[in-house]
Design an enzyme around this catalytic site. Structure first.
Site, PDB file in Angstrom:
ATOM      1  N   GLY A 181       0.841  -1.197   0.000  1.00  8.39           N
ATOM      2  CA  GLY A 181       0.000   0.000   0.000  1.00  8.39           C
ATOM      3  C   GLY A 181       0.869   1.237   0.000  1.00  8.39           C
ATOM      4  O   GLY A 181       2.067   1.161   0.276  1.00  8.39           O
ATOM      5  N   CYS A 201       5.263  -6.258   1.611  1.00  7.15           N
ATOM      6  CA  CYS A 201       5.646  -4.844   1.659  1.00  7.15           C
ATOM      7  C   CYS A 201       4.922  -4.136   2.817  1.00  7.15           C
ATOM      8  O   CYS A 201       5.188  -4.454   3.968  1.00  7.15           O
ATOM      9  CB  CYS A 201       5.391  -4.197   0.286  1.00  7.15           C
ATOM     10  SG  CYS A 201       6.215  -2.617   0.114  1.00  7.15           S
ATOM     11  N   TYR A 202       3.983  -3.243   2.528  1.00  8.20           N
ATOM     12  CA  TYR A 202       3.245  -2.583   3.617  1.00  8.20           C
ATOM     13  C   TYR A 202       2.619  -3.625   4.554  1.00  8.20           C
ATOM     14  O   TYR A 202       2.573  -3.446   5.762  1.00  8.20           O
ATOM     15  CB  TYR A 202       2.150  -1.676   3.028  1.00  8.20           C
ATOM     16  CG  TYR A 202       1.321  -0.950   4.064  1.00  8.20           C
ATOM     17  CD1 TYR A 202       1.725   0.275   4.570  1.00  8.20           C
ATOM     18  CD2 TYR A 202       0.124  -1.501   4.545  1.00  8.20           C
ATOM     19  CE1 TYR A 202       0.971   0.948   5.526  1.00  8.20           C
ATOM     20  CE2 TYR A 202      -0.630  -0.848   5.500  1.00  8.20           C
ATOM     21  CZ  TYR A 202      -0.207   0.375   5.984  1.00  8.20           C
ATOM     22  OH  TYR A 202      -0.956   1.027   6.931  1.00  8.20           O
ATOM     23  N   HIS A 245       8.046  -7.856  -3.857  1.00  7.13           N
ATOM     24  CA  HIS A 245       6.737  -8.231  -4.416  1.00  7.13           C
ATOM     25  C   HIS A 245       6.834  -9.542  -5.202  1.00  7.13           C
ATOM     26  O   HIS A 245       7.197  -9.537  -6.377  1.00  7.13           O
ATOM     27  CB  HIS A 245       6.219  -7.111  -5.326  1.00  7.13           C
ATOM     28  CG  HIS A 245       5.828  -5.899  -4.552  1.00  7.13           C
ATOM     29  ND1 HIS A 245       4.568  -5.743  -4.007  1.00  7.13           N
ATOM     30  CD2 HIS A 245       6.535  -4.805  -4.182  1.00  7.13           C
ATOM     31  CE1 HIS A 245       4.518  -4.602  -3.349  1.00  7.13           C
ATOM     32  NE2 HIS A 245       5.701  -4.011  -3.437  1.00  7.13           N
ATOM     33  N   GLU A 258       4.506 -11.178  -6.400  1.00  4.49           N
ATOM     34  CA  GLU A 258       3.390 -11.301  -7.350  1.00  4.49           C
ATOM     35  C   GLU A 258       3.697 -10.720  -8.728  1.00  4.49           C
ATOM     36  O   GLU A 258       2.920 -10.884  -9.659  1.00  4.49           O
ATOM     37  CB  GLU A 258       2.132 -10.634  -6.767  1.00  4.49           C
ATOM     38  CG  GLU A 258       2.177  -9.114  -6.623  1.00  4.49           C
ATOM     39  CD  GLU A 258       2.835  -8.606  -5.335  1.00  4.49           C
ATOM     40  OE1 GLU A 258       3.666  -9.348  -4.761  1.00  4.49           O
ATOM     41  OE2 GLU A 258       2.539  -7.475  -4.926  1.00  4.49           O
ATOM     42  N   SER A 317     -19.773  -5.308 -27.240  1.00  2.50           N
ATOM     43  CA  SER A 317     -18.854  -4.319 -27.811  1.00  2.50           C
ATOM     44  C   SER A 317     -17.816  -4.980 -28.709  1.00  2.50           C
ATOM     45  O   SER A 317     -17.117  -4.309 -29.452  1.00  2.50           O
ATOM     46  CB  SER A 317     -18.124  -3.584 -26.688  1.00  2.50           C
ATOM     47  OG  SER A 317     -17.238  -4.479 -26.036  1.00  2.50           O
ATOM     48  N   GLY A 318     -17.698  -6.307 -28.582  1.00  3.80           N
ATOM     49  CA  GLY A 318     -16.636  -6.994 -29.320  1.00  3.80           C
ATOM     50  C   GLY A 318     -15.368  -7.089 -28.483  1.00  3.80           C
ATOM     51  O   GLY A 318     -14.401  -7.711 -28.891  1.00  3.80           O
ATOM     52  N   GLY A 319     -15.361  -6.474 -27.307  1.00  7.97           N
ATOM     53  CA  GLY A 319     -14.237  -6.606 -26.375  1.00  7.97           C
ATOM     54  C   GLY A 319     -14.278  -7.997 -25.737  1.00  7.97           C
ATOM     55  O   GLY A 319     -15.254  -8.735 -25.899  1.00  7.97           O
ATOM     56  N   VAL A 320     -13.201  -8.334 -25.009  1.00 12.26           N
ATOM     57  CA  VAL A 320     -13.085  -9.682 -24.445  1.00 12.26           C
ATOM     58  C   VAL A 320     -14.265 -10.006 -23.525  1.00 12.26           C
ATOM     59  O   VAL A 320     -14.900 -11.058 -23.656  1.00 12.26           O
ATOM     60  CB  VAL A 320     -11.764  -9.826 -23.645  1.00 12.26           C
ATOM     61  CG1 VAL A 320     -11.643 -11.212 -23.050  1.00 12.26           C
ATOM     62  CG2 VAL A 320     -10.574  -9.518 -24.528  1.00 12.26           C
ATOM     63  N   ASP A 321     -14.589  -9.082 -22.617  1.00 15.45           N
ATOM     64  CA  ASP A 321     -15.573  -9.411 -21.581  1.00 15.45           C
ATOM     65  C   ASP A 321     -16.966  -9.645 -22.165  1.00 15.45           C
ATOM     66  O   ASP A 321     -17.605 -10.662 -21.879  1.00 15.45           O
ATOM     67  CB  ASP A 321     -15.636  -8.302 -20.521  1.00 15.45           C
ATOM     68  CG  ASP A 321     -14.267  -8.018 -19.920  1.00 15.45           C
ATOM     69  OD1 ASP A 321     -13.367  -8.856 -20.108  1.00 15.45           O
ATOM     70  OD2 ASP A 321     -14.100  -6.965 -19.292  1.00 15.45           O
ATOM     71  N   SER A 322     -17.431  -8.705 -22.993  1.00 17.76           N
ATOM     72  CA  SER A 322     -18.796  -8.899 -23.510  1.00 17.76           C
ATOM     73  C   SER A 322     -18.844 -10.062 -24.495  1.00 17.76           C
ATOM     74  O   SER A 322     -19.846 -10.763 -24.585  1.00 17.76           O
ATOM     75  CB  SER A 322     -19.358  -7.610 -24.107  1.00 17.76           C
ATOM     76  OG  SER A 322     -18.637  -7.217 -25.246  1.00 17.76           O
ATOM     77  N   SER A 323     -17.744 -10.314 -25.214  1.00  9.42           N
ATOM     78  CA  SER A 323     -17.741 -11.440 -26.155  1.00  9.42           C
ATOM     79  C   SER A 323     -17.813 -12.774 -25.410  1.00  9.42           C
ATOM     80  O   SER A 323     -18.561 -13.673 -25.798  1.00  9.42           O
ATOM     81  CB  SER A 323     -16.471 -11.434 -27.009  1.00  9.42           C
ATOM     82  OG  SER A 323     -16.405 -10.271 -27.770  1.00  9.42           O
ATOM     83  N   LYS A 372      -9.431 -11.011 -15.569  1.00  3.16           N
ATOM     84  CA  LYS A 372      -9.302 -10.934 -17.028  1.00  3.16           C
ATOM     85  C   LYS A 372      -8.650 -12.196 -17.623  1.00  3.16           C
ATOM     86  O   LYS A 372      -9.133 -12.739 -18.612  1.00  3.16           O
ATOM     87  CB  LYS A 372      -8.458  -9.699 -17.366  1.00  3.16           C
ATOM     88  CG  LYS A 372      -8.498  -9.303 -18.809  1.00  3.16           C
ATOM     89  CD  LYS A 372      -9.812  -8.655 -19.116  1.00  3.16           C
ATOM     90  CE  LYS A 372      -9.826  -7.792 -20.307  1.00  3.16           C
ATOM     91  NZ  LYS A 372     -10.991  -6.918 -20.312  1.00  3.16           N
TER      92      LYS A 372
END
Ligand code: XMP
Length: 507
Positions: free
Chosen positions: A54, A81-82, A168, A170, A222-228, A365
């Site tokens: 953070g 870290c934090y 980190h 990650e 929209s043709g984006g990944v999520d809506s597709s 994602k």
């Protein structure tokens, strides 16, 4: 029900990377606010807790803290870290400003004490550090397990299952970082690794069927990944009951609208393409301010969608491609609005639908992409780079016209052709039509044309990025093709700024 690893959020920019990495290691994870009470945590019964980094300093008044009773639950904790500073301070250790701090790649040397986190490794390894504060005195019962010349890089109280790392694990710049998280989950928390994306898909399909029954469902595609991927999942769950409305605002890339139409009009769904280019261009006429452009496009999108939905009569369900980070971000307490992100499909709550269906709301994602692949969507859709909802309208600086869109579409297509097959492909790349004109010479003629900027970045999460160090020969080829294939362009520049201070997009 899967085992849960809880990621407690203290404002760290990498929280989603942590939770995503945990899931990629087959352990279900959720991000929750750092000030969750110990009773709430007990109710979730996690197998382990990870405290994120953070931006704060633990010794400043008002800096966020977890409930100290967490450390007495017997549940393994990893502070990053934090998170490590906070754990050490709350347990009686001391944290102080660490002089000049350490930023970027630093070599960490594991100590003599053998830690389960490092599993006997003795060689120094490269790790991403991003801190000024450091733990000066460890709490009672803790020991140092790794260090750098400037700080205690890792510590633990193994008998209490409490672990801390200053670096980190990650991020991909930390060598062996994923293995450190893996050992925490499997060797320390005793995870069985029962989280599988297939199970998520099966559960969602059952839920969608139960909820929608024999009725109809509408999706703004929209043709984006999520809506597709959302469309793919719905048409598998309730074949023939899904209607997708694709509002083509005219700001898509070269041939993109047609490609979306091709993929979805052969699916098991009703696909409606609304060609609204004129309408959007008209709204934007003379508008130059980026935020205003974004807002106008967002509002117009909703108007068009509402009108089209009304023509279809009563459809009781509205599906949305909301994903887990959208939910985490909207519940977050930290951060300022730099740009209003307009996701085509981000519809207002007052639309006249009985219920909203959000079958991807539990996924990151990367998981959405894997799911898309499992559903048989083409790689061009599933691996698609982020593309802003307002499209090319925010990659044309200043006012947007059909002529400018034509230039940017062609420049962008050349850039993509050159980089799509390139072996060390940057994570995102696109062209920008600046509103600066410059003098040039083509043949024997003097020109005075707009300048194209090329942007190519490397990033993990698009929250920060570095400009991609493309080889000069690649840049030369891009520049030469753009200036020779597009009559109206005689100068190309390369954007060499990182985020921060710049953003990825120019507007
Ligand atoms: P910025 O420009 O904010 O972009 O550094 C970060 C990432 O987000 C993408 N982006 C958007 N995505 N709607 C989206 O869905 C938007 O309005 C939007 N604006 C920026 C950008 O391409 C980058 O990957």
């Amino acid at each position: 029900m899967s085992e849960l690893a809880l990621v407690l959020d203290f404002g760290g920019q990498y929280k989603e990377l942590i939770a995503g990495m945990v899931r990629a290691l087959s352990v279900y994870s959720e991000i929750r606010p750092g000030d969750m009470t110990v009773e709430e945590i007990k109710g979730l019964n996690p197998i382990g807790i990870i405290l994120t980094g953070g931006p704060n300093s633990v010794y400043l008044p008002g800096s966020p803290k977890c409930d100290p009773a967490i450390f007495k639950l017997g549940i393994p904790v990893l502070g990053i870290c934090y998170g490590m500073h906070m754990m050490c301070q709350l347990l009686g250790g001391e944290v102080a400003p660490g002089g000049i701090g350490e930023y970027g790649r630093v070599y960490v040397t594991p100590g003599e004490l053998s830690s389960k986190l490092f599993r006997g490794a003795k060689e120094p390894f490269a790790a991403l550090m991003n801190h000024r504060d450091a733990v000066k005195n460890l709490p009672e019962g803790f020991q140092t397990t790794a260090s750098t010349p400037a700080c205690i890089a890792a510590c633990e109280n193994a008998s209490q299952n409490l672990y801390g790392v200053q670096f980190h694990p990650e991020v991909k710049h930390t060598a062996g970082g994923r293995e450190i998280i893996q050992r925490f989950l499997y060797d320390i928390c005793g995870a069985a690794g029962d989280y599988k994306l297939n199970d998520y898909m099966d559960t969602q399909i059952k839920k969608i069927r139960q909820k929608i029954g024999g009725q109809k469902v509408l999706l703004a595609l929209s043709g984006g990944v999520d809506s597709s991927v959302c469309a793919g999942l719905l048409s598998k769950a309730v074949p023939g009951q899904l209607t997708c409305i694709f509002v083509d605002h005219g700001f898509m890339r070269l041939n993109e609208g047609d490609a979306i139409e091709r993929v979805f009009s052969k699916g098991n769904l009703q696909f409606i393409r609304v060609n609204a280019q004129e309408r959007f261009l008209c709204k934007l006429r003379g508008v130059t301010e980026p935020e205003k452009k974004r807002k106008l496009i967002g509002e117009e999108f909703i108007r068009v969608f509402e009108e089209e939905a009304a023509k279809l009569g009563n459809i009781p369900f509205l599906a949305q491609g909301t994903i887990y980070p959208d939910i985490v971000e909207s519940g977050g307490k930290h951060g300022a609005t730099i740009k209003s992100h307009h996701n085509v499909g981000g519809l207002p709550e007052n639309l006249a639908f009985a219920e909203v269906v959000e079958p991807l709301s539990g996924l990151f994602k990367d998981e959405v992409r894997i799911l898309g692949k499992k559903l048989g969507l083409p790689a061009s859709l599933v691996k698609r780079q982020p593309f802003p909802g307002p499209g090319l309208a925010i990659r044309v600086m200043g006012s947007v016209t059909e002529d400018k869109l034509d230039i940017i579409r062609r420049a962008d297509a050349i850039l993509r052709e050159e980089l799509d097959g390139y072996k060390s492909k940057p994570d995102q790349y696109f062209a920008v039509l600046t509103d600066t004109r410059s003098v040039g010479v083509k043949g024997d003629d003097r020109t005075y044309d707009p300048v194209i900027a090329v942007r190519a970045v490397t990033t993990g999460d698009f929250m920060t990025c570095e400009y991609a160090p493309l080889p000069h020969r690649v840049l030369r080829r891009i520049s030469s093709r753009i200036t020779s294939e597009i009559q109206a362009v005689s100068r190309v520049v390369y954007d060499i700024t990182s985020k921060p201070p710049a953003t990825v997009e120019w507007e």
